[in-house]
Design a protein around this motif. Structure first.
Motif, PDB file in Angstrom:
ATOM      1  N   GLN A  61      35.350 108.781  22.360  1.00 16.67           N
ATOM      2  CA  GLN A  61      36.017 108.439  21.101  1.00 16.67           C
ATOM      3  C   GLN A  61      36.173 106.929  20.966  1.00 16.67           C
ATOM      4  O   GLN A  61      36.038 106.380  19.860  1.00 16.67           O
ATOM      5  CB  GLN A  61      37.360 109.152  21.024  1.00 16.67           C
ATOM      6  N   LEU A  93      33.005 105.583  19.603  1.00 15.64           N
ATOM      7  CA  LEU A  93      32.897 105.810  18.160  1.00 15.64           C
ATOM      8  C   LEU A  93      33.707 104.779  17.380  1.00 15.64           C
ATOM      9  O   LEU A  93      33.256 104.263  16.349  1.00 15.64           O
ATOM     10  CB  LEU A  93      33.376 107.228  17.834  1.00 15.64           C
ATOM     11  N   SER A 126      35.129 113.008  11.387  1.00 13.54           N
ATOM     12  CA  SER A 126      33.840 113.468  10.866  1.00 13.54           C
ATOM     13  C   SER A 126      33.163 112.362  10.055  1.00 13.54           C
ATOM     14  O   SER A 126      31.957 112.127  10.171  1.00 13.54           O
ATOM     15  CB  SER A 126      34.039 114.715   9.997  1.00 13.54           C
ATOM     16  N   ASP A 170      32.024 109.614  12.445  1.00 12.52           N
ATOM     17  CA  ASP A 170      30.839 110.039  13.177  1.00 12.52           C
ATOM     18  C   ASP A 170      29.576 109.831  12.331  1.00 12.52           C
ATOM     19  O   ASP A 170      28.518 109.437  12.849  1.00 12.52           O
ATOM     20  CB  ASP A 170      30.982 111.510  13.562  1.00 12.52           C
ATOM     21  N   TRP A 171      29.677 110.058  11.027  1.00 14.42           N
ATOM     22  CA  TRP A 171      28.534 109.818  10.142  1.00 14.42           C
ATOM     23  C   TRP A 171      28.250 108.324  10.025  1.00 14.42           C
ATOM     24  O   TRP A 171      27.099 107.887  10.072  1.00 14.42           O
ATOM     25  CB  TRP A 171      28.831 110.420   8.769  1.00 14.42           C
TER      26      TRP A 171
END
Length: 772
Positions: A241, A244, A459, A462-463
């Motif tokens: 995480q 990210l 989400s 993440d994209w």
């Protein structure tokens, strides 16, 4: 006043660049000399103002040196490193779990081992391992408990590599003057369930809240983020995480930062002001505006304490304190004075804050917000003006922090403005307040809603993370300062002529080229990865990595922590060849992180599971006038079962017209004999990477004589459990100049036209706290 504060800060920063502290007599005399020059009457003339600035800088230098000398005095004597010491003390902070153990700060109250000397605050690790049942049944530790431990300690020590995180500075700033572990075979005893002190009470509260969050969320994917937002336990967030967050530029939102503390102060201050106005008696006693200021400051202070009073939260509280006092007194200090007074307060209490990247980023961000906000005062009202102000703020912070991000981290996220535009309002104004509301009102649906919102946000992140990041070599300081000027020029108010020139000043920092050796030359860097091995070889147009360092834990390895950041800082975007010499985890532990981070042209290894091309004696190639040759193992070694994986180590020789380096990994005596039998003459090299970290199983006298190296490098971890290097092995290399990564840090060999040279990072970048 403002120039004097900046001069004071300059003096504090200058002290942190020193290799050694000044002598005590100078530290006591300098402030006495500087203080009279700060008297207002002395600043009326031009030369008086110059002297006042010099006095301010001298005062800052002396102040930081006095505090540093006091902290250095509290140290672990070298004679007591690695020896059993029985201590009694208190668990001082929230313990952080890791694989098969916990790590925590420990305040030493008494030392029961005769003649032993131990610093007042230390960092301990307790590896419970096979004691799983006992751990669950009562050996778990909590903040504020008094324990008796038998420990083994060592002085603060960290890996020393160029442009890397300075772990020793991090420990020094936090007053952790030794690290060590609880002896597993020795008896431990909990003496008191709780020691009554305000600091321990706060830590116990944080522990209770962390447990309550875990009880509601269980194994939920983003429970660690909510715990970090509420009580500041960043260790609860998994490494994947964090990756990210770095890729999308929202790392600052996932811990208790200045933004969150300010947000809590603003929300609570607004609530207090609204309720205060409903009571005529309260209004007559204290104006609602002052009540709101006091309420907001108290809320910020309480939240910072709940977060463990981490350094970023401290800086924000100090800044809010200055602003609150100014507003309470009815005096308008102005944005720049408020910011500089906060800077002065931070450096008076914590002169080592200048060592933290967060210090520079947080003050830069606030200064940019003040700068842009002042420029846009009176620009209009309504939703269009609000949206324009929000966009200007995002643009200012993104472009304004760019020079620092490139200097400190050599990368920035191209999608950061978009990611922050979504994440800042969601995290700061909805998710974090829900997590804090659960602290006051422990109703589980609050956390469940917060987690659902986090799921939605992650989400989207993440994209966005699929978009590439801008990565480049670290620009020099001159290019960074030029870029800072460019940022200020670019952010001047609309209508200012030639603002586009600011972009031109940014270009050198953004497009600074990577330094590379000339044709026919090579740079060989033996990185300091602890007890393991990682070597980077660069030629004019190619890069090679020889081994990937150790595996530290299930979520941490040398690849992600040391090797990939080092390659990025040096401008290496692709590995032409990766050699993993053999199976041992101290050599192959970081291979997955390296393969995920960089494209790799060719893989050589003796480990079949990695699906490489096997390294075999006789393989050779040439890059840019530099020759590479594999000398071990032979093809027949793959047909028989080796007694040890060390015997399959890939041996590489790098040679040019300017010298040669022999990289030997973990070969042992039998392998050295085989190399000698296949041709002792080809082993001749100017630099030798000492086999097997200086183990007694390697470095036979005939092999050392055949190599004939005038420089020998031992890659070894500080006070490692294998006791490498062995004293007799060190004696065998007496004819060579000896380098050790535990003592010298990263070692660089330059095969250049000016002649072969060897340098060590700790010699070039030595600071007064290193080794202390």
């Amino acid at each position: 006043m403002r120039s004097n504060i900046l001069a004071f800060a300059l003096g504090v920063g200058l002290l942190q660049l020193q290799e050694a502290l000044p002598a005590w007599p100078l530290l006591t005399v300098w402030p006495l000399v500087a203080l009279p020059l700060l008297w207002p009457a002395c600043r009326r003339s031009r030369w008086g103002r110059v002297l006042a600035l010099l006095a301010s800088a001298l005062f800052g230098f002396s102040w930081a040196a006095l505090l540093a000398a006091q902290r250095l005095h509290d140290r672990l004597p070298a004679a007591w490193e690695g020896r059993d010491i029985q201590v009694v003390g208190v668990v001082a902070a929230l313990p952080h779990g890791f694989e098969r153990g916990e790590r925590f700060a420990f305040d030493v109250e008494s030392v029961e081992t005769r003649a032993a000397v131990v610093p007042r605050r230390i960092m301990l690790s307790w590896y419970h391992g096979w004691l799983e049942d006992e751990w669950r049944d009562g050996l778990q530790i909590r903040p504020g408990e008094r324990w008796r431990f038998t420990v083994r300690l060592k002085r603060p020590h960290g890996n020393a590599n160029p442009l890397a995180f300075d772990y020793e500075a991090w420990l020094f700033e936090r007053g952790l003057r030794a690290t060590g572990y609880v002896r597993p075979q020795a008896a431990v005893e909990r003496l008191d369930d709780f020691v009554v002190q305000p600091a321990y009470a706060i830590e116990r509260l944080r522990d209770r809240l962390r447990r309550s969050f875990a009880a509601v969320l269980g194994d939920a994917a983003y429970s660690g983020i909510l715990i970090a937002l509420a009580v500041g336990d960043q260790q609860a967030i998994p490494g994947e995480q964090w990756r990210l967050f770095r890729q999308t530029g929202v790392t600052h939102l996932m811990s208790i930062s200045g933004l969150h503390v300010t947000m809590v102060a603003a929300l609570f201050g607004a609530l207090v002001g609204c309720l205060w106005r409903r009571s005529e008696r309260l209004l007559l006693a204290v104006p609602a505006q002052k009540a709101a200021i006091a309420g907001g400051w108290l809320a910020a202070f309480a939240y910072a304490l709940l977060a463990g009073f981490a350094v970023p939260a401290q800086r924000t509280v100090y800044m809010l304190t200055v602003v609150a006092l100014a507003l309470w007194s009815g005096r308008h200090l102005g944005a720049s004075r408020s910011l500089l007074l906060a800077l002065l307060l931070v450096l008076l209490l914590d002169p080592w804050a200048v060592l933290a990247p967060g210090f520079w980023l947080s003050f830069a961000a606030v200064a940019l917000l003040f700068f842009v906000g002042t420029a846009r005062l009176g620009s209009g009202r309504g939703w269009r003006a609000t949206l324009a102000a929000w966009g200007a703020t995002q643009w200012a912070v993104t472009i304004g922090t760019l020079p620092l991000l490139l200097l400190l981290f050599q990368q920035f996220s191209l999608v950061s403005p978009l990611a922050n535009a979504i994440a800042i309002p969601l995290v700061s104004f909805i998710i974090t307040p829900l997590a804090l509301l659960f602290v006051v009102l422990p109703w589980p649906p609050l956390l469940l809603v917060a987690h659902a919102l986090l799921d939605f946000l992650m989400s989207g992140l993440d994209w966005l993370a699929a978009w590439p990041m801008w990565e480049q070599p670290a620009p020099p300081l001159a290019a960074t300062l030029l870029a800072v000027v460019g940022v200020i020029w670019l952010l001047l108010p609309r209508g200012f002529p030639a603002r586009w020139l600011g972009l031109c000043l940014l270009l050198p920092a953004v497009f600074w080229p990577a330094a590379r050796p000339a044709h026919g030359e090579a740079w060989v860097e033996v990185l300091d990865v602890g007890q393991g091995l990682a070597v980077v070889v660069r030629t004019a147009g190619h890069s090679l990595l020889y081994d990937t360092g150790p595996l530290f834990s299930a979520e941490s390895d040398a690849g992600q922590r040391i090797i990939v950041p080092h390659l990025r800082a040096q401008g290496v975007r692709r590995l032409d060849t990766l050699i993993v010499t053999h199976r041992d985890k101290d050599h192959s532990g970081g291979v997955v992180a390296v393969e995920e981070a960089l494209p790799i042209g060719r893989r050589l290894s003796s480990v079949p599971e990695l699906q490489p091309e096997p390294c075999i004696d006789g393989q050779s190639w040439e890059w840019d006038g530099v020759r590479f040759a594999i000398l071990h193992p032979v093809a027949a070694d793959y047909q028989r079962q080796a007694a040890r994986s060390n015997n399959m180590s890939c041996v590489l020789q790098v040679s040019s017209a300017h010298g040669s380096v022999l990289l030997t990994a973990d070969i042992e005596a039998r392998d050295e004999q085989a190399l000698l039998a296949r041709g002792a003459g080809r082993l001749r090299s100017d630099v030798l990477l000492v086999p097997h970290h200086g183990s007694g199983t390697s470095s036979t006298p005939p092999f050392i004589a055949a190599v004939g190296a005038r420089e020998a490098i031992i890659p070894v971890g500080y006070r490692n459990r294998f006791q490498h290097p062995r004293a007799d092995v060190v004696d065998r290399h007496a004819a060579s100049r000896l380098w050790r990564t535990d003592r010298d840090g990263a070692v660089r060999v330059s095969l250049v036209a000016a002649g072969l040279s060897v340098s060590a990072y700790r010699n070039e970048y030595r600071r007064y706290w290193h080794g202390q």
